[in-house]
Write a protein that holds these residues in place. Structure first.
Motif, mmCIF file in Angstrom:
data_model
loop_
_atom_site.group_PDB
_atom_site.id
_atom_site.type_symbol
_atom_site.label_atom_id
_atom_site.label_comp_id
_atom_site.label_asym_id
_atom_site.label_seq_id
_atom_site.Cartn_x
_atom_site.Cartn_y
_atom_site.Cartn_z
ATOM 1 N N HIS A 33 11.788 6.825 3.496
ATOM 2 C CA HIS A 33 11.134 6.913 5.137
ATOM 3 C C HIS A 33 11.596 8.213 5.809
ATOM 4 O O HIS A 33 12.324 8.076 6.935
ATOM 5 C CB HIS A 33 11.535 5.475 5.686
ATOM 6 N N LEU A 38 6.458 9.431 6.523
ATOM 7 C CA LEU A 38 6.037 8.325 7.432
ATOM 8 C C LEU A 38 4.815 8.875 7.967
ATOM 9 O O LEU A 38 3.820 8.057 8.540
ATOM 10 C CB LEU A 38 7.120 7.893 8.537
ATOM 11 N N ALA A 41 1.863 8.618 5.682
ATOM 12 C CA ALA A 41 1.585 7.299 5.780
ATOM 13 C C ALA A 41 0.786 6.590 6.930
ATOM 14 O O ALA A 41 -0.243 5.975 6.649
ATOM 15 C CB ALA A 41 2.830 6.115 5.412
ATOM 16 N N LEU A 42 1.146 7.068 8.000
ATOM 17 C CA LEU A 42 0.350 6.805 9.230
ATOM 18 C C LEU A 42 -1.083 7.297 9.352
ATOM 19 O O LEU A 42 -1.875 6.532 9.715
ATOM 20 C CB LEU A 42 1.395 7.419 10.433
ATOM 21 N N TYR A 84 3.788 1.836 11.181
ATOM 22 C CA TYR A 84 4.055 3.302 10.545
ATOM 23 C C TYR A 84 4.718 4.165 11.618
ATOM 24 O O TYR A 84 5.690 4.858 11.713
ATOM 25 C CB TYR A 84 3.320 3.681 9.541
ATOM 26 N N GLN A 87 7.987 2.928 12.876
ATOM 27 C CA GLN A 87 9.137 3.342 11.836
ATOM 28 C C GLN A 87 9.321 4.894 12.082
ATOM 29 O O GLN A 87 10.342 5.263 11.867
ATOM 30 C CB GLN A 87 8.588 2.972 10.437
#
Length: 125
Positions: A33, A38, A41-42, A84, A87
């Motif tokens: 992460h 991240l 992933a977002l 996401y 995070q």
């Protein structure tokens, strides 16, 4: 937003961030992460949200929540995008609500209410 509602929203966001951090920690995902991972992933999840609407007409897109399956898909992708983002903010120490409020303040100055006819919104920076 009044102060008590604002505090409640802040607590809710903080609680969701805490749950996401604990979820990842229990699975030993923290090394993965990173801000870069991240953010990627977002972006992927935002793309999956866009995919739902990719070939729809504007009229079909406006009615996507009328279909239970379509509504379920939209809610799932919205949840993934938000998860996401929260995070990402937790890892970098960004308060997402504070960042949004500051951005709205700047945009209100950059884009004053027009006197005449209104066109499409300008790209936000």
């Amino acid at each position: 937003m009044n102060e008590s509602v604002n505090e409640s929203v802040n607590r809710s966001v903080e609680e969701l961030q805490r749950r996401l951090v604990e979820f990842a920690a229990a699975r030993r995902w923290q090394p993965y992460h990173t801000p870069k991972n991240l953010a990627a992933a977002l972006s992927v999840e935002a793309g999956e949200l866009l995919e739902i609407f990719q070939w729809l007409t504007p009229e079909q897109a406006a009615r996507v929540m009328d279909d239970p399956e379509g509504a379920h898909r939209v809610r799932d992708e919205v949840a993934d995008v938000l998860a996401y983002l929260l995070q990402f903010c937790a890892v970098l120490g960004v308060d997402p609500l504070e960042a949004l409020a500051a951005k709205i303040d700047r945009n209100e100055l950059r884009f004053p209410v027009p006197d005449g006819p209104v066109g499409p919104p300008a790209r936000s920076r």
